[in-house]
Write a protein that holds these residues in place. Sequence first.
Motif, PDB file in Angstrom:
ATOM      1  N   UNK A   1       0.627  -0.904   0.103  1.00  0.00           N
ATOM      2  CA  UNK A   1      -0.172  -0.152   0.105  1.00  0.00           C
ATOM      3  C   UNK A   1       1.307   1.314  -0.060  1.00  0.00           C
ATOM      4  N   UNK A   2       2.194   1.358   0.645  1.00  0.00           N
ATOM      5  CA  UNK A   2       2.760   2.275   1.103  1.00  0.00           C
ATOM      6  C   UNK A   2       3.844   2.725  -0.575  1.00  0.00           C
ATOM      7  N   UNK A   3       4.428   1.650  -0.703  1.00  0.00           N
ATOM      8  CA  UNK A   3       5.138   1.862  -1.895  1.00  0.00           C
ATOM      9  C   UNK A   3       3.919   2.476  -2.840  1.00  0.00           C
ATOM     10  N   UNK A   4       2.425   2.267  -3.083  1.00  0.00           N
ATOM     11  CA  UNK A   4       1.754   2.985  -4.527  1.00  0.00           C
ATOM     12  C   UNK A   4       1.413   3.926  -4.096  1.00  0.00           C
ATOM     13  N   UNK A   5       1.928   4.546  -3.002  1.00  0.00           N
ATOM     14  CA  UNK A   5       1.502   6.133  -2.886  1.00  0.00           C
ATOM     15  C   UNK A   5       3.094   6.257  -2.835  1.00  0.00           C
ATOM     16  N   UNK A   6       4.432   6.029  -3.237  1.00  0.00           N
ATOM     17  CA  UNK A   6       5.196   6.103  -3.477  1.00  0.00           C
ATOM     18  C   UNK A   6       5.902   6.887  -2.396  1.00  0.00           C
ATOM     19  N   UNK A   7       5.480   5.635  -1.444  1.00  0.00           N
ATOM     20  CA  UNK A   7       6.750   5.655  -0.013  1.00  0.00           C
ATOM     21  C   UNK A   7       7.421   4.332   0.028  1.00  0.00           C
ATOM     22  N   UNK A   8       8.514   4.338   0.939  1.00  0.00           N
ATOM     23  CA  UNK A   8       9.342   2.869   0.518  1.00  0.00           C
ATOM     24  C   UNK A   8       8.713   2.557   2.503  1.00  0.00           C
TER      25      UNK A   8
END
Length: 386
Positions: free
Chosen positions: A140-147
């Motif tokens: 979910x976080x990668x889909x929002x551009x986060x690591x």
Amino acid sequence: MYKVILLLDFAEEYSKTLMKGINAYSKEFGPWIFCRMPLFHRETVGIDGILQWALEWGADGIIGQLYNKEIDKILKAGIPVIAQDFKERFTEIPNITGDYHEAGKLGADYFLKKGFTNFAFYGFNDIVWSRERAEGFEERLKSKGHQVHYFEHKKARSTELWYYKPSSLSRWLKGLPKPIGLMSCDDNQGQHITEACRHVGIRIPEEVAVLGVDNDEMICDLSDPPLSSIALDVEKGGYDAAKLLDHMIKHGTGAYYDIIVKPMQVITRHSTDIYATNDDHIASSLKYIHQNIEKNLHVDEVVKQVPLSRRALEKRFLEITGYPIYKYIFNLRIEKFTQKLLDTDMSVFEIALDMGLNDSKNIARQFRQAKGCSPSAYRNKYLAGK
């Protein structure tokens, strides 16, 4: 009258709640006779001793924590068995498992709504419920551009109180970017984090906000500060498992399915009761909202807490949180209302009064708007047997 062996960790709240659901089904369609078999039998007499006792006692079924490597002996015994996937899922018998990816996504969304841009996960890579929660969180976080910063708890240390001392975990925590939203694979590991942070002087939730899973109230309250956690619909899982076992005893073990324990909601306690922002006025506004949400709170009262005009505060609040003030209050009120709906047997009218609201019809309408169903339908959906 069935005889059922329960091979569970009776010290854990998860197992206790599971048994509530199993017992509820037994009382409705039984009664059943239960043998509460302590887990040390698994280590002392092994699967051979457990199965021998089951045959001697005339057990009709087993629900419990079993090792995957012992599946051949389990199948050969011919006793209906449902396994709790405490390590990995079985493929040959039904599991009491969970929607672990969904729990991870729920944790990610929770931190995103609180304004965090740094994220971490603490757990085990070699256990299915931890691994898949981490995958859902990261996905979910990668889909929002986060690591996601990840720390794996080593098996070799699982029985040691190592987190009370300087360790690789405390060094990892000190090196994380701050503020950060950290999800642990369960409440036990969440308490590892709160203790390790306390030991090295990391402030919770100001620097590290910590979220667990299982909502084990004893562990959450023992944590310093009290630990926020994702509540699971475990009692319904126990009820559904008993229903499946009943079917397997009557009709054979050929047709089976997994019991999926669903995540319900985040129960917010002090360990995450913060919004990640460097804007002091927004931080003050959010703190006031959270402290007064169980009153009939209005936007004007929030505006009075900071030296800004309503228009200026509304603009900054929207830019930082992504919500107008009224909508943030609405969402938080529904979250608190839902928590009371599931944690108590109070009526909608009583909950409304408890939250300082004198119009129960209005909060019921707002609840339906947010959840897509009435409060009573939502409560029934998560009650065992419904």
